[in-house]
Structures are given as structure tokens and as C-alpha cells.
Design a protein around this motif. Structure first.
Motif: not given
Lengths: 223, 346
Positions: B239, B253, B314
Motif C-alpha cells: 500500500e 489507506a 483499499s
């Protein structure tokens, strides 16, 4: 009874098959490797005798090998005359049967797994060895099929043969030209005899091939 | 011993541009169609690169400037093909002897043949045809055929992809032993990171025809450095992340801040956390999570969860753990050791 047409047909078919076997394989192998445009053109030329009427092929052969043509005259001067001789029949049969060998061999070569050739090369095997000991056995079935088709076609060739070598009993007569001559002269009995002989030969050839295939299948080799 | 490859090759819209130097058992790891097999074919000489050079142990195999292009027959390269490429019309014995055709001395030839046959446990199969062999036996026959030809380098193209999963692990161990006994360079191409990890001491990663990283295997897996490498080494959770201070990063996220062991440099792009590295008992980097679903496997379970404040866009986070340790509660806190946080700068 005069057995000459049988003997003549068999030798013409056998010799032209040998000729077509090597030239067909050679062309099939090399044409596939040429650039696209040249390949397309050559492919058309090499396949043409299959779709042309045999008499047209015969006409072309006379154009080239006629005794009054340059090539024909040249060959004549060194003692080869393809017009009105039994061995002219080899030429006629070979030209007509060639595309059958060429096309089936090409199809067989195209199905060949190229990694086999690569692995042979990296092992240091010569390309000639790879061709005869790996590629040919792998493509055996297709090539054998092509050879049988070519032989059968050569044996039954009529159009180009009769144009180029005509029909002279005891000299250029073949089974197919004999059948036509006997029928034309109302000799139904002899015509039928030669028809039956032709049928028998064809049946024997096909049977032999089937038996060969079965034996090879047992010895391992390609699925 | 060394192999230096610097080649370029264009194939339609695909462009292979390789710069590789190696001297051990090297794995080439990359997705299908990234140019891995093409690279091996160029080294073996069955495909000619557009330009560049290939030098093996000081011997020039290919050099476009000096117009050198050795035939495959002259390169002394052993190539194990994906389908093993055994000659189907020849027995095991005949296949192996194909690799020995240069040895003219009959007694020597027979000796090398027998030794290799014993080493690869192919006794009793000598008169079999390839299609009568199992996948593993086929592979050993192909290896024997290559080994007897005494190549300077061994190229393995997806060596295990044609095998059953349970056979694969066994043969991997055998292959590792054979390669370690082989006195030469080995290059194994694979898309399977486990295979590459077990087999190779070095790994080069290839993406779109270019080598993006080359490093010792352990180093690459512990510190992949880039998003592409992290994902190719099997990191499930990647991420975007930003540097907070020298030992902290923010993952917007996921809505969390993480402490790192290694100092954070500028230009951080993303963070990677392997699914195995979450720990319920860890107090460090502990965050509240909500479990979304479980996927059971024979011995492990994958838990899909979201952090308490995770962004809806996400994707869920993967956590893999032994079956008996799967938490009963739906909401809990899990931590992660700072040393297990992968900082990805590219």
C-alpha cells in the motif's frame, strides 16, 4: 499376353516417387524458411500442377522438353529425349505427383516441435543428423502418407503422360494409357484386365502402408 | 567462471534489453511473457539478438560489433527445455548417447554413460521410450543427456512446470544437488518464487524484457526494495506510504502509522507487509482490525481483515497463520515487528 504396360507403369511410378520424395521434402523444408512474399509465390508455383488439368501440365512439358525447343534440343544432343520415351513418363508423373508430396510434407514439418531441433543443436548434433534422425522420424506419418499419395498418383497418371510420351505398345505404354487404347479399339476384355490389375496394385499398396503403420506404432515413437 | 550478457532484441512490439552478469546458480524470475525464455534462447544461440554480446568464461559466443555468432553446436550450452525435448523415436539410452556423440572412444563413452545413468537413477529404464516414462524420469533423462555432453553452462527453462505439485518438491531437492555438483554456471528461468528461492543463490527479476533487480536470493526476499520485486517475491499487502519521521511511516489507506527498524529515507513510495508477519501477541505496531473472512487451506488459513480506519477503496489485508492459531473473535488487535516492514522506494 503383353505384360509390358505393368512393368513400365511400376518402374515409372517407383522412380518418379523416389524423385518426388526427395525434391518434395527438400522444397517443403526450405520453402517454409523463406521470407513471406517469396514463400507465397513459390508455394503457388509448386502447388499449381495439382490444380491444373494434367493435359496442361503435359503441354508445358512439351513446351520445355519438345525436340524443337532449346532445352529439349540440348538434352537430345547428349542423348536424353523425354518425348516419346518410357523415361519421359517419369518426368510427367513426377510433375503431377510432386504437389501431393510437397504439401503433405510441409504440413508434417509445420507440426514438428522445433524445441527438439533446438535441443539437438545445443547437444552438438549436426543439422543433417537432426533432420534425418529426429525431424524425419517425428514427421514419418505425414511423409509416408505423402509418398503413398504421390505413388498412387504417379501410377494412375494419364493426361500429362499421354501428351509427353504417347502410347507405343512395348515402348511407352502404361496401364492407364493401355486401358484407354483398349477401350478405344473396342477391346473390352483387355481393358477390363488392366482395370483389374490397376485395382489390385492400388489395394496392395494401401494395405502395405497400413501394415507398416501398425508395426511402427508398436515400436514406440510418436503418439 | 562468468557469464556476461548484454543484448537487445526486438520482436514485434516486445523489446528485450538485458544486462546480466553472473557466476553461480541464478534464477530469472518473472511473469509469463516477460522475455525469460527468449533470453535463454539467445544464450543458447537458437535465436539471434539484434545487437550486443554474450561472453561465457571469456569465450565470445556472440558479438554483433565483431560479427561473431557461434552456432548452437559450438557454444557448449546445456538447455533443459520446459517439455524436456527428448527425441520421441529414441530410447533413453539412445537419447543420452546423443549427448555423447563427440566422445569417439567407445570405452570412455560407455563409462560416462553408465556413471550418469547411476547418478540419475535411470537404471532399468534404458530401453524405454520417452512417452513410457513419468514426468520425473523424463526430466532426469533430459538432464543426463545434457550432463554427459559436459556443457559450460546449464539453462533450465521452467524446469518443474510440467510436473505434479507433489513430485515437484522432491525433484527440486534432486535438481539442487545436481546443480551444486555441476561445475559450471546454471541459469533457471521460472515464474515460481518458491522454486527460485529453493534452487538459486542469486535472483534476477525481469519485467517487460528488462532486468529490474539482481541480488542474492535471501537479500532480495528480505529487502525487495521496489513494489514490483515485493509483489514478485510474493508480498501480498502493498500500500502507498509516506515518511513521517526517521523511524515512522504513515499508511493513509490503512489509516495507521507504523514504526520501522530501518531508518526511513526520503522518496518512500509504498510499504509491503508479508501475510505471514502479522502477530497477535506483538505489542509493537499494534492496531485494531475487523476480520472479514477466512479461507482455509490444508494446514494454514488466510484471514482477510481491514484496519479499523481503513479506506473503503483499499483492498482487504491478507494474514496467513497456522490453522490452530486462528482467532475466535471478530475484532482484535494485531501487531507487526518493525523489522518485518518492507520499505519500497520504487
Amino acid at each position: 499376353m503383353d505384360w509390358y504396360p505393368l512393368w513400365n507403369s511400376l518402374r515409372i511410378a517407383a522412380l518418379s516417387s523416389i524423385l518426388v520424395f526427395f525434391s518434395g521434402i527438400f522444397c517443403a523444408y526450405y520453402v517454409a524458411r523463406l521470407p513471406r512474399v517469396i514463400k507465397g509465390v513459390l508455394d503457388v508455383i509448386l502447388t499449381l500442377p495439382m490444380v491444373l488439368p494434367p493435359t496442361v501440365c503435359g503441354y508445358f512439358l512439351i513446351l520445355v522438353f519438345g525436340v524443337k525447343r532449346p532445352i529439349g534440343m540440348l538434352l537430345d544432343s547428349i542423348g536424353f529425349r523425354f518425348v516419346m520415351t518410357w523415361y519421359g513418363g517419369i518426368l510427367a508423373a513426377a510433375v503431377v505427383a510432386f504437389p501431393l508430396m510437397y504439401r503433405t510434407a510441409r504440413g508434417a514439418f509445420e507440426s514438428f516441435d522445433e524445441t527438439l531441433a533446438y535441443s539437438g543443436q545445443t547437444l552438438g548434433l549436426s543439422n543433417t543428423y537432426i533432420f534425418w534422425r529426429v525431424r524425419m522420424p517425428y514427421c514419418r506419418q505425414g511423409i509416408l502418407a505423402g509418398l503413398v499419395l504421390a505413388f498412387a498418383r504417379a501410377l494412375g497418371e494419364y493426361g500429362a503422360t499421354s501428351m509427353l510420351i504417347g502410347y507405343t505398345p512395348g515402348r511407352t505404354a502404361t496401364i492407364s494409357t493401355s486401358v484407354y487404347q483398349y477401350w478405344r479399339t473396342n477391346d473390352e476384355k483387355n481393358a477390363m484386365i488392366w482395370v483389374l490389375i490397376n485395382l489390385a496394385i492400388s489395394a496392395i499398396v494401401l494395405l502395405t502402408v497400413n501394415l507398416l503403420e501398425k508395426r511402427n506404432g508398436k515400436a514406440g515413437a510418436v503418439k | 567462471m562468468s557469464l556476461i550478457v548484454k543484448i537487445k532484441k526486438r520482436l514485434g512490439s516486445f523489446f528485450l534489453d538485458i544486462d546480466l552478469e553472473t557466476d553461480e546458480i541464478t534464477g530469472i524470475l518473472g511473469a509469463s511473457g516477460c522475455g525469460k525464455s527468449m533470453l535463454l534462447k539467445c544464450i543458447a544461440g537458437v535465436v539471434t539478438p539484434d545487437e550486443g554480446s554474450i561472453i561465457l568464461n571469456g569465450r565470445t559466443l556472440f558479438d554483433s560489433d565483431r560479427k561473431i555468432n557461434l552456432k548452437p553446436q559450438e557454444r557448449r550450452v546445456g538447455y533443459l527445455f520446459q517439455n524436456y525435448a527428448l527425441f520421441p523415436n529414441m530410447t533413453v539410452r539412445q537419447n543420452i548417447l546423443c549427448g555423447l556423440h563427440r566422445e569417439k572412444d567407445r570405452a570412455r563413452r560407455e563409462k560416462v554413460y553408465q556413471e550418469t545413468l547411476n547418478m540419475l537413477q535411470l537404471n532399468g529404464l534404458e530401453e524405454h521410450y520417452p512417452q513410457q516414462l513419468s514426468g520425473g524420469q523424463q526430466q532426469r533423462t533430459a538432464l543426463a543427456r545434457i550432463l554427459v555432453s559436459q556443457p559450460d553452462i546449464m539453462l533450465l527453462d521452467e524446469p518443474f512446470s510440467a510436473l505434479d505439485a507433489n513430485l515437484r518438491d522432491k525433484l527440486l531437492i534432486e535438481m539442487k544437488e545436481i546443480l551444486s555438483r555441476f561445475k559450471g554456471i546454471s541459469i533457471a528461468v521460472t515464474h515460481n518464487r518458491d522454486e527460485a528461492y529453493k534452487l538459486c543463490s542469486r535472483i534476477a527479476m525481469i519485467e517487460n524484457g528488462k532486468i529490474i533487480t539482481a541480488a542474492p536470493t535471501k537479500e532480495l526476499f528480505s529487502n525487495p526494495g521496489s513494489v514490483a520485486c515485493a509483489s514478485m517475491t510474493g508480498c501480498k499487502n502493498i500500500e502507498a506510504a509516506v515518511k513521517a519521521d526517521e523511524h515512522h511511516i504513515d499508511v493513509p489507506a490503512w489509516g495507521i502509522r507504523l514504526e520501522t527498524a530501518e531508518p526511513v529515507r526520503d522518496g518512500l513510495k509504498a510499504v509491503g507487509i508479508r501475510a505471514h508477519y502479522f502477530n497477535q501477541n506483538s505489542r509493537l505496531n499494534s492496531n485494531e482490525i475487523v476480520i472479514e473472512g477466512l479461507f482455509e487451506e490444508p494446514f494454514e488459513t488466510t484471514v482477510l481483515f481491514r484496519f479499523r480506519n481503513q479506506d473503503a477503496q483499499s483492498p482487504s489485508v491478507w494474514w496467513r497463520l497456522p490453522k490452530d492459531r486462528v482467532p475466535r473473535e471478530h475484532e482484535l488487535s494485531i501487531g507487526i515487528a518493525p523489522v518485518n516492514i518492507l520499505l519500497l522506494y520504487r
